[in-house]
Design a protein around this motif. Structure first.
Motif, mmCIF file in Angstrom:
data_model
loop_
_atom_site.group_PDB
_atom_site.id
_atom_site.type_symbol
_atom_site.label_atom_id
_atom_site.label_comp_id
_atom_site.label_asym_id
_atom_site.label_seq_id
_atom_site.Cartn_x
_atom_site.Cartn_y
_atom_site.Cartn_z
ATOM 1 N N UNK A 85 10.600 -10.730 9.581
ATOM 2 C CA UNK A 85 10.935 -11.523 8.395
ATOM 3 C C UNK A 85 12.259 -11.126 7.771
ATOM 4 N N UNK A 86 13.056 -10.337 8.477
ATOM 5 C CA UNK A 86 14.239 -9.738 7.876
ATOM 6 C C UNK A 86 15.531 -10.199 8.522
ATOM 7 N N UNK B 263 14.916 -15.499 8.769
ATOM 8 C CA UNK B 263 15.464 -15.242 7.437
ATOM 9 C C UNK B 263 14.642 -16.079 6.462
ATOM 10 N N UNK B 264 13.714 -15.451 5.765
ATOM 11 C CA UNK B 264 12.901 -16.233 4.838
ATOM 12 C C UNK B 264 13.623 -16.414 3.497
ATOM 13 N N UNK B 265 14.657 -15.619 3.266
ATOM 14 C CA UNK B 265 15.537 -15.828 2.111
ATOM 15 C C UNK B 265 16.858 -15.130 2.365
ATOM 16 N N UNK C 276 6.599 -15.910 -1.656
ATOM 17 C CA UNK C 276 5.469 -16.203 -0.769
ATOM 18 C C UNK C 276 5.383 -15.267 0.434
ATOM 19 N N UNK C 277 6.133 -14.147 0.424
ATOM 20 C CA UNK C 277 6.090 -13.291 1.612
ATOM 21 C C UNK C 277 4.679 -12.749 1.901
ATOM 22 N N UNK D 32 6.841 -7.979 11.097
ATOM 23 C CA UNK D 32 7.557 -6.834 10.549
ATOM 24 C C UNK D 32 8.443 -7.213 9.380
ATOM 25 N N UNK D 33 8.744 -6.216 8.552
ATOM 26 C CA UNK D 33 9.575 -6.391 7.356
ATOM 27 C C UNK D 33 10.574 -5.252 7.286
#
Length: 347
Positions: A85-86, A40-42, A97-98, A113-114
């Motif tokens: 990244x999800x 979880x990047x955000x 920054x993704x 993956x996104x």
């Protein structure tokens, strides 16, 4: 090609084998390392989807520091097969920054993956994604009509979102790109399942869409809405994820699996410790032990989870096929399940 070269890597095959056999034995200490990382990047998001637990989230909002992301990649790059990244409760494309994260993963030969709701797509976003070429991008659309899409994806404007997604796949075709592998998906739920055929027909008509996905409707911890019947299954070893998956939230908290969207069952923090230390931390050992001894009900995020159960076929597949290839194959397998009527709690 669906099958990636990591499937044939002896080192990674051995790692997959160690993880699956540790799971099968009910070993609380895992002799293998995680084969996939869900980051979880955000937890910021621009929508309020009806099946999402965001409304009841107790955590503050934030972004993963790029330094923390690089630390994770540096530690897992020698054995990880897939990084998504999800994770958690946000849309990764809201992280400023993704693009740097995708570049860093690809620089280190890590499959990335996104998943995105695509509601914020602009021409700049489209160009950035096609320049970056993440390995997979999943576009979460959840309906074939304006009424259904906007009912489920609250805050998304149907005409704008669909137009931008169409522009994205048309531009991918114009550039003659093989990547990203594009999946248009909908959560298969009572509100939209009557539109599944129309949804598939529309997006399958674009040559740059590699697959359409009817995603399993899950009980997410803290969500106000979910499948009508939670699975009261406390059987031994019903889920392999704590033996397979590293789940990290934006602040470095590592949870038992990606279903724990509110950090209720934390096993460590990657900010302070290494992945290998947390992977067999006292907390993770305790939770694996509970699952191995038919005490699933002791784990708050596990007791009512209706994830697809692990059996001899899925265990064999988890050994023989790498995690990235499985992600590409999953939409086909889910549609096959629905078509053949095998009861995996979709209905």
């Amino acid at each position: 090609m669906l099958i990636d070269k990591n499937t044939f890597s002896l080192k990674k095959l051995i790692n997959r084998y160690k993880g699956v056999t540790s799971y099968k034995r009910g070993a609380s200490i895992n002799s293998g390392y995680p084969v996939e990382a869900i980051l979880e990047i955000t937890n910021y998001c621009n929508l309020a989807c009806i099946m999402c637990p965001r409304e009841n989230m107790t955590r503050p909002l934030g972004f993963m520091k790029i330094s923390l992301f690089k630390k994770i990649i540096d530690e897992v790059k020698n054995y990880i097969e897939w990084v998504d990244l999800s994770g958690g409760l946000g849309d990764p494309m809201l992280h400023p920054d993704y693009p740097e994260m995708v570049k860093y993963a690809k620089k280190n030969n890590v499959k990335i993956g996104i998943s995105t709701n695509a509601a914020m797509f602009t021409k700049r976003h489209i160009d950035t994604l096609l320049d970056l070429q993440p390995d997979i991008i999943r576009l979460s659309l959840d309906g074939a009509t304006k009424e259904t899409h906007e009912k489920i994806r609250v805050g998304s404007k149907f005409e704008k979102t669909m137009a931008m997604v169409e522009n994205f796949v048309i531009e991918k075709e114009k550039r003659n790109l093989k990547k990203p592998y594009v999946v248009c998906q909908m959560v298969y739920m009572p509100e939209n399942k009557a539109e599944a055929a129309a949804f598939q027909k529309k997006w399958n008509s674009f040559s740059a869409v590699d697959d359409t996905r009817l995603k399993k409707y899950m009980n997410l911890y803290g969500a106000n809405q979910g499948p009508e019947e939670a699975i009261e299954d406390h059987s031994k070893l019903s889920c392999i994820l704590p033996w397979r998956q590293l789940s990290v939230h934006y602040d470095g908290a590592i949870t038992i699996c990606c279903r724990d969207t509110d950090s209720k069952v934390i096993v460590g923090n990657i900010t302070d410790d290494s992945v290998k230390e947390v992977w067999n931390s006292p907390q993770m050992i305790e939770y694996r032990n509970n699952l191995s001894n038919e005490q699933k009900s002791k784990i708050s995020v596990c007791k009512d989870c209706n994830t697809i159960k692990t059996n001899s076929i899925t265990r064999l597949g988890a050994i023989l096929v790498d995690a990235y290839s499985i992600r590409k194959m999953l939409p086909y397998l889910e549609k096959l399940v629905l078509k053949t009527g095998v009861p995996l709690d979709y209905e």
